[in-house]
Write an enzyme that holds these catalytic residues in place. Structure first.
Site, PDB file in Angstrom:
ATOM      1  N   GLU A 100      27.228  77.471  76.203  1.00 49.66           N
ATOM      2  CA  GLU A 100      26.077  77.450  75.127  1.00 49.66           C
ATOM      3  C   GLU A 100      25.943  76.362  75.599  1.00 49.66           C
ATOM      4  O   GLU A 100      26.670  75.404  76.447  1.00 49.66           O
ATOM      5  CB  GLU A 100      27.079  77.775  73.832  1.00 49.66           C
ATOM      6  CG  GLU A 100      27.500  78.657  73.777  1.00 49.66           C
ATOM      7  CD  GLU A 100      28.030  79.106  72.335  1.00 49.66           C
ATOM      8  OE1 GLU A 100      27.544  79.998  71.185  1.00 49.66           O
ATOM      9  OE2 GLU A 100      28.786  78.206  71.700  1.00 49.66           O
ATOM     10  N   CYS A 113      22.669  69.610  74.543  1.00 54.26           N
ATOM     11  CA  CYS A 113      24.226  69.214  74.406  1.00 54.26           C
ATOM     12  C   CYS A 113      24.578  70.557  75.900  1.00 54.26           C
ATOM     13  O   CYS A 113      23.945  71.151  75.368  1.00 54.26           O
ATOM     14  CB  CYS A 113      25.050  69.210  73.397  1.00 54.26           C
ATOM     15  SG  CYS A 113      26.829  69.474  73.476  1.00 54.26           S
ATOM     16  N   CYS A 120      37.169  75.308  79.022  1.00 51.19           N
ATOM     17  CA  CYS A 120      38.012  73.989  79.553  1.00 51.19           C
ATOM     18  C   CYS A 120      39.512  74.515  80.406  1.00 51.19           C
ATOM     19  O   CYS A 120      39.739  74.538  78.784  1.00 51.19           O
ATOM     20  CB  CYS A 120      37.116  73.196  78.323  1.00 51.19           C
ATOM     21  SG  CYS A 120      37.646  71.380  78.303  1.00 51.19           S
ATOM     22  N   CYS A 124      43.074  70.801  74.184  1.00 50.96           N
ATOM     23  CA  CYS A 124      42.985  70.005  73.096  1.00 50.96           C
ATOM     24  C   CYS A 124      43.083  70.814  71.588  1.00 50.96           C
ATOM     25  O   CYS A 124      41.852  71.824  72.202  1.00 50.96           O
ATOM     26  CB  CYS A 124      41.447  69.363  73.039  1.00 50.96           C
ATOM     27  SG  CYS A 124      41.332  67.922  74.131  1.00 50.96           S
ATOM     28  N   CYS A 127      39.764  71.752  69.351  1.00 45.49           N
ATOM     29  CA  CYS A 127      38.666  72.164  69.970  1.00 45.49           C
ATOM     30  C   CYS A 127      38.166  73.591  70.470  1.00 45.49           C
ATOM     31  O   CYS A 127      39.708  74.588  71.200  1.00 45.49           O
ATOM     32  CB  CYS A 127      38.098  71.538  71.047  1.00 45.49           C
ATOM     33  SG  CYS A 127      36.547  71.898  71.865  1.00 45.49           S
ATOM     34  N   CYS A 354      30.216  69.342  66.834  1.00 48.86           N
ATOM     35  CA  CYS A 354      31.193  69.281  68.609  1.00 48.86           C
ATOM     36  C   CYS A 354      32.484  70.025  67.923  1.00 48.86           C
ATOM     37  O   CYS A 354      32.817  70.164  67.118  1.00 48.86           O
ATOM     38  CB  CYS A 354      31.241  67.920  67.720  1.00 48.86           C
ATOM     39  SG  CYS A 354      30.129  66.666  68.896  1.00 48.86           S
TER      40      CYS A 354
END
Length: 362
Positions: A100, A113, A120, A124, A127, A354
């Site tokens: 995205e 962005c 990833c 974390c 997230c 975010c």
């Protein structure tokens, strides 16, 4: 079309340096000057459509475009917020992997962005992308294509507000950019090279975010390209940060901050500290004071803090800090003389803010 290499997207014009573009065109039986013509269409006119390249003979342009401009991104879905000025696009890549990007238009600037990885590997827990795990790195051209599509949409007046231009790119989409270092650096070179060799963006308007991969921060500083560095810190103490940002067990808070300071010294670019405020987790006043002390111990004028109200993600037990707690956190940092600005959370209602990008086809 060049066939896809195993595990890699097919070669694309944006993967190549100017010299490599001339070589590629020559290998295809054309004169080297055709590379400059293609670059002008791609980077200056934002087009990869052979039909628009009317300064090239039709047979030549069809041949070159078929080989050098394989389709890498296909839009699957777009969602809009903020009266159409925030647009999140779900892309399907050549192998069906999804990523995205989010385009945000403000008065006077437009920011994309961009994603640098599918998923990833940093894990974390707050997230959504980090909870997916890493599928694969994106290629340079897959990153550049996200930017070209956004710049073209603005140029053609397809985003609310009429025709405009893309001014800023932030590597704050899916992935840890510095874990895909070489590719991200090459993408940055394409962004900042003057047209027609690149998109002609100011390096100061390109932001590379990282959770704190210290050796890569130092490598980025040594390139001499003065992009803005954003360090995703989220806690000033190792005990909590190791829970929130697992890479902290490899490079501690102090090691990450020292690298950020070295980056400032090498580039003269003020570093941004990203800090997601999580209710009753990392939003305590004493943590604001500890962060303020750690930053001022390393000097003045080198850093700016962006507290970010935590954006909700599916299944998360955590939530954003209370407004009064957020205000106290900000006041404590400012009392230490640290410039502090709470991050705008545009796009949260379309899971475009975010920490919310998950690339789910839903």
């Amino acid at each position: 079309m060049t066939p896809a290499r195993r595990g890699k997207p097919p070669r694309h014009f944006a993967d190549l340096s100017p010299a490599e573009r001339a070589d590629a065109v020559t290998e295809l039986g054309e004169k080297p000057f055709r590379a400059k013509q293609l670059a002008t269409h791609y980077f200056a006119h934002l087009s990869a459509d052979a039909a628009e390249m009317t300064d090239l003979p039709k047979a030549t342009r069809d041949h070159l475009v078929a080989d050098l401009f394989p389709p890498l991104l296909r839009p699957i879905r777009t969602l809009e917020a903020d009266a159409g000025t925030t647009v999140k696009t779900l892309w399907s890549l050549y192998d069906g992997v999804k990523v995205e990007s989010v385009l945000m238009r403000y008065p006077g600037r437009s920011t994309l962005c961009v994603s640098s990885q599918a998923g990833c590997g940093m894990a974390c827990p707050f997230c959504a992308t980090g909870q997916q795990g890493l599928t694969r790195n994106l290629s340079t051209a897959e990153i550049v294509e996200q930017v070209r599509h956004a710049a073209r949409a603005l140029q053609r007046g397809e985003i609310a507000g009429g025709p405009g231009r893309l001014t800023n790119v932030v590597f704050m989409g899916m992935g840890e950019p510095l874990a895909n270092y070489r590719t991200v650096l090459e993408a940055v070179r394409r962004f900042v090279a003057p047209a027609p060799d690149g998109l002609g963006l100011s390096a100061r308007n390109v932001t590379v975010s990282t959770v704190g991969l210290v050796p890569a921060i130092d490598k980025l500083a040594a390139t001499g390209i003065p992009v803005t560095l954003a360090l995703s810190l989220h806690a000033p103490d190792d005990e909590l940060r190791s829970e929130l940002v697992p890479i902290n067990t490899r490079w501690t808070v102090d090691e990450a901050l020292d690298a950020a300071r070295r980056y400032f010294e090498a580039t003269g670019r003020r570093v941004s500290i990203e800090y997601a405020l999580i209710k009753d987790m990392n939003d305590h006043a004493w943590r604001a004071d500890l962060l303020g002390k750690k930053l001022t111990d390393r000097g003045r004028g080198w850093v700016h803090v962006n507290p970010i109200p935590l954006n909700p993600t599916p299944g998360s037990i955590w939530t954003a800090s209370d407004p009064a707690v957020e205000a106290e956190f900000v006041a404590r940092l400012r009392a230490h003389g640290i410039p502090t600005t709470v991050r705008d959370t545009r796009g949260s209602e379309i899971d475009g803010a975010c920490g919310q990008l998950a690339a789910e086809d839903r």
